[in-house]
Every structure is written in C-alpha cells, then in structure tokens.
Design a protein around this motif. Structure first.
Motif, PDB file in Angstrom:
ATOM      1  N   ILE A  79       3.088  -9.362  -1.944  1.00 21.91           N
ATOM      2  CA  ILE A  79       2.451  -8.105  -1.568  1.00 21.91           C
ATOM      3  C   ILE A  79       3.376  -7.310  -0.652  1.00 21.91           C
ATOM      4  O   ILE A  79       3.871  -7.814   0.354  1.00 21.91           O
ATOM      5  CB  ILE A  79       1.112  -8.348  -0.858  1.00 21.91           C
ATOM      6  CG1 ILE A  79       0.163  -9.149  -1.776  1.00 21.91           C
ATOM      7  CG2 ILE A  79       0.471  -7.031  -0.454  1.00 21.91           C
ATOM      8  CD1 ILE A  79      -0.202  -8.441  -3.047  1.00 21.91           C
ATOM      9  N   GLU A 111      -0.098  -2.331  -8.333  1.00 25.07           N
ATOM     10  CA  GLU A 111      -0.896  -3.136  -7.416  1.00 25.07           C
ATOM     11  C   GLU A 111      -1.372  -4.423  -8.072  1.00 25.07           C
ATOM     12  O   GLU A 111      -1.360  -4.565  -9.292  1.00 25.07           O
ATOM     13  CB  GLU A 111      -2.088  -2.348  -6.892  1.00 25.07           C
ATOM     14  CG  GLU A 111      -3.161  -2.003  -7.903  1.00 25.07           C
ATOM     15  CD  GLU A 111      -4.257  -1.143  -7.274  1.00 25.07           C
ATOM     16  OE1 GLU A 111      -4.928  -1.611  -6.341  1.00 25.07           O
ATOM     17  OE2 GLU A 111      -4.417   0.002  -7.711  1.00 25.07           O
ATOM     18  N   THR A 135       3.573  -4.844   2.067  1.00 27.79           N
ATOM     19  CA  THR A 135       2.668  -4.367   3.107  1.00 27.79           C
ATOM     20  C   THR A 135       3.174  -3.069   3.727  1.00 27.79           C
ATOM     21  O   THR A 135       4.342  -2.697   3.586  1.00 27.79           O
ATOM     22  CB  THR A 135       2.530  -5.417   4.220  1.00 27.79           C
ATOM     23  OG1 THR A 135       3.820  -5.596   4.832  1.00 27.79           O
ATOM     24  CG2 THR A 135       2.035  -6.746   3.672  1.00 27.79           C
ATOM     25  N   THR A 158      -4.911   1.041  -4.383  1.00 34.77           N
ATOM     26  CA  THR A 158      -3.517   1.480  -4.220  1.00 34.77           C
ATOM     27  C   THR A 158      -3.220   2.658  -5.140  1.00 34.77           C
ATOM     28  O   THR A 158      -2.603   3.648  -4.732  1.00 34.77           O
ATOM     29  CB  THR A 158      -2.544   0.325  -4.499  1.00 34.77           C
ATOM     30  OG1 THR A 158      -2.721  -0.690  -3.503  1.00 34.77           O
ATOM     31  CG2 THR A 158      -1.100   0.807  -4.470  1.00 34.77           C
ATOM     32  N   HIS A 192       0.423  -2.833  -1.464  1.00 37.07           N
ATOM     33  CA  HIS A 192      -0.862  -2.847  -0.765  1.00 37.07           C
ATOM     34  C   HIS A 192      -1.240  -1.418  -0.383  1.00 37.07           C
ATOM     35  O   HIS A 192      -0.385  -0.536  -0.276  1.00 37.07           O
ATOM     36  CB  HIS A 192      -0.754  -3.724   0.493  1.00 37.07           C
ATOM     37  CG  HIS A 192      -2.058  -4.006   1.150  1.00 37.07           C
ATOM     38  ND1 HIS A 192      -2.561  -3.215   2.176  1.00 37.07           N
ATOM     39  CD2 HIS A 192      -2.978  -4.981   0.953  1.00 37.07           C
ATOM     40  CE1 HIS A 192      -3.724  -3.695   2.568  1.00 37.07           C
ATOM     41  NE2 HIS A 192      -4.009  -4.770   1.840  1.00 37.07           N
ATOM     42  N   GLN A 193      -2.514  -1.197  -0.159  1.00 39.96           N
ATOM     43  CA  GLN A 193      -2.983   0.133   0.229  1.00 39.96           C
ATOM     44  C   GLN A 193      -2.262   0.642   1.469  1.00 39.96           C
ATOM     45  O   GLN A 193      -1.891   1.822   1.551  1.00 39.96           O
ATOM     46  CB  GLN A 193      -4.486   0.107   0.491  1.00 39.96           C
ATOM     47  CG  GLN A 193      -5.045   1.459   0.945  1.00 39.96           C
ATOM     48  CD  GLN A 193      -6.505   1.386   1.369  1.00 39.96           C
ATOM     49  OE1 GLN A 193      -7.086   0.306   1.414  1.00 39.96           O
ATOM     50  NE2 GLN A 193      -7.092   2.520   1.683  1.00 39.96           N
ATOM     51  N   SER A 224      -6.806  -6.410  -7.584  1.00 36.59           N
ATOM     52  CA  SER A 224      -7.260  -5.313  -6.732  1.00 36.59           C
ATOM     53  C   SER A 224      -8.254  -4.425  -7.488  1.00 36.59           C
ATOM     54  O   SER A 224      -8.459  -4.569  -8.687  1.00 36.59           O
ATOM     55  CB  SER A 224      -6.059  -4.495  -6.256  1.00 36.59           C
ATOM     56  OG  SER A 224      -6.457  -3.475  -5.364  1.00 36.59           O
TER      57      SER A 224
END
Length: 201
Positions: free
Chosen positions: A85, A136, A87, A144, A113-114, A140
């Motif tokens: 991921i 993403e 970040t 994203t 990630h968002q 999820s």
C-alpha cells in the motif's frame, strides 16, 4: 527518437477479477469468398492499458469524451516502489514534487491509499498511472478512485513498465474517443529522448 511502448496487449493482459475476458473473432478472411480481412472484439473497457473517466466512479461524472487530453500528453516521471500500500506518508516523504504526470512501477503489486491520493492532489498531480490492473486495492470500495477523480487527476491503468527505468520521459497516452463511456483503451508510449519542434511558415 526512442519510443517505448508501455501498453499491454488487450487480448493477453491480466484481467481484473470478475471482468469479462476479451475475445477476438474473424468476421471475414481473405479467401475465394472475400477479398479482405475483417474482425471484431468483445472486451471490457478496463481490459489491457486503459484510462478511467470520472463516470467510472462518480455519478454524473464526465465520460471519456470530456477528458482533458493535455493530461495524457507531456513530461512525466516513472518511479519504482515496493509492493504493498502506497500511503500518504510515503508520498509525502519520497514522491517527486516537480512533475504533473507520475507513473508507478511495482510489477502491478502496489496500490494507492486514499491518504496518498489526497497528498497527490495537494502536490498538483494531473495524471497517475500504474502497471497494475487498478490504482487501488481490489478489496477497497473505490475511495481512492473517487479521491483522484474528484481532484481532476487522470487515471491510467494496466501499463507495461517492465522495460522502463526510473526517470523522466515524455508521455503520449490519450484514450480512444468513446462517447458516454466510463473508460477507454489507450496505446501508451514514452519518448525517452524527446525534443520539441515547431512548425514554421
């Protein structure tokens, strides 16, 4: 001019789980009955190398025909990251700040990630590309995508960056015009030693 094709073949590229597998069929072949070849394809618009339009995740969002083509043509940066991921902290600490178009190389195993998408928006990115089938994690809920698209960041997925090193390039990857569609295929290219030229009268 050195051109690097970073597109995956539509018919053999990895297919996102649950999407239809693309098929190519000959309608006519050169023979005594036909003087030309003619074929058709049946494929999800998210097969192979493709662009996601806002309509893919935003109700009432722009379709492919409304995308700003300038975002798909211009200088870009390629960076390689570890699987996992991506970040917001990683983007804040390690991602370039001097580019508008970023392509992420990870053998298709890194996901945004968002929080990373939010930082990308803050940094002024206009396009984010990935060599994965999606930007993403498949687990999820699309947050994203929505974050990127709501920030007017273009999404380019399904790239083939296996022969590309980190660094700066010139990207040419506009989507095929399909009015009303939420995505479209792209023949994505990198120019490794580009020059600019102008037409003189």
């Amino acid at each position: 001019m050195k051109i690097i094709d970073i597109s995956n073949d539509l018919l053999t590229a990895e297919v996102f789980e649950g999407d239809p597998v693309p098929e190519h069929r000959w309608v006519k072949k050169i023979s005594d009955e036909s003087y030309y070849n003619l074929s058709e394809i049946n494929a999800c618009l998210h097969n192979g190398t493709h662009v996601d339009a806002p309509l893919h995740f935003l109700s009432g969002g722009e379709g492919v025909e409304g995308l700003d083509l300038e975002k798909f043509i211009g200088p870009c940066r390629v960076i390689e990251v570890s699987p996992g991921i991506i970040t917001g902290q990683l983007v804040e600490d390690s991602f370039p700040r001097d580019c508008k178009r970023l392509l992420i190389k990870s053998k298709g195993k890194a996901y945004i990630h968002q929080t990373a998408a939010e930082i990308m928006s803050y940094l002024g990115y206009e396009l984010v590309g990935t060599d994965g089938t999606t930007v993403e994690s498949p687990e999820s809920d699309g947050v994203t995508h929505r974050t990127l698209l709501n920030s007017d960041i273009a999404i380019l997925e399904g790239l083939n960056l296996s022969e590309v090193s980190n660094g700066g390039y010139f990207l040419i990857a506009p989507p095929v015009k399909i009015c009303g569609a939420e995505a479209s295929f792209s023949r994505a290219l990198l120019i490794a030693d580009y020059i600019f030229w102008s037409k003189k009268d």
